[in-house]
Design a protein around this motif. Structure first.
Motif, short mmCIF file in Angstrom:
data_model
loop_
_atom_site.label_atom_id
_atom_site.label_comp_id
_atom_site.label_asym_id
_atom_site.label_seq_id
_atom_site.Cartn_x
_atom_site.Cartn_y
_atom_site.Cartn_z
N ASN A 35 0.94 -1.13 -0.30
CA ASN A 35 -0.12 0.06 -0.44
C ASN A 35 0.60 1.00 -0.20
O ASN A 35 1.64 1.40 0.83
CB ASN A 35 -1.15 0.35 1.20
N MET A 36 0.99 2.21 -1.02
CA MET A 36 1.53 2.99 -1.06
C MET A 36 1.16 4.16 -0.13
O MET A 36 -0.27 4.19 -0.28
CB MET A 36 1.60 3.84 -2.71
N ILE A 37 1.67 4.66 0.59
CA ILE A 37 1.15 5.83 1.90
C ILE A 37 1.52 6.84 1.22
O ILE A 37 1.92 7.89 0.34
CB ILE A 37 2.27 6.18 2.70
N SER A 38 -0.35 7.78 0.96
CA SER A 38 0.03 9.24 0.50
C SER A 38 0.15 9.81 1.48
O SER A 38 -0.71 10.14 2.52
CB SER A 38 -2.34 8.97 -0.08
N THR A 39 0.75 11.30 2.11
CA THR A 39 0.24 12.20 2.37
C THR A 39 -0.36 13.66 2.76
O THR A 39 -1.00 13.48 3.30
CB THR A 39 1.57 12.85 1.90
N GLN A 40 -0.93 13.07 0.61
CA GLN A 40 -2.94 14.13 1.53
C GLN A 40 -3.62 13.55 2.08
O GLN A 40 -3.67 11.69 1.78
CB GLN A 40 -2.58 14.57 -0.13
#
Length: 55
Positions: A35-40
């Motif tokens: 799961n790619m981590i999103s900063t927004q």
């Protein structure tokens, strides 16, 4: 007492840490997460107002 002689044990300690840091850590850190981590944040969380019983 040979346990107090740091000459053979200190070299083994430093060589093992160099192997871990230089060879194993880059191999472990190169794995991608599923799961790619999103900063927004996608949704804005609204916090409910608190009703204080004594106020």
């Amino acid at each position: 007492m040979p346990q107090l002689n740091p000459a053979p044990w200190f070299s083994m300690f430093t060589i093992s840490w160099l192997v871990i840091l230089l060879l194993l850590m880059p191999a472990i850190m190169s794995y991608q997460t599923q799961n790619m981590i999103s900063t927004q944040q996608t949704t804005k969380l609204e916090q409910p107002l608190w009703t204080w019983p004594w106020h």
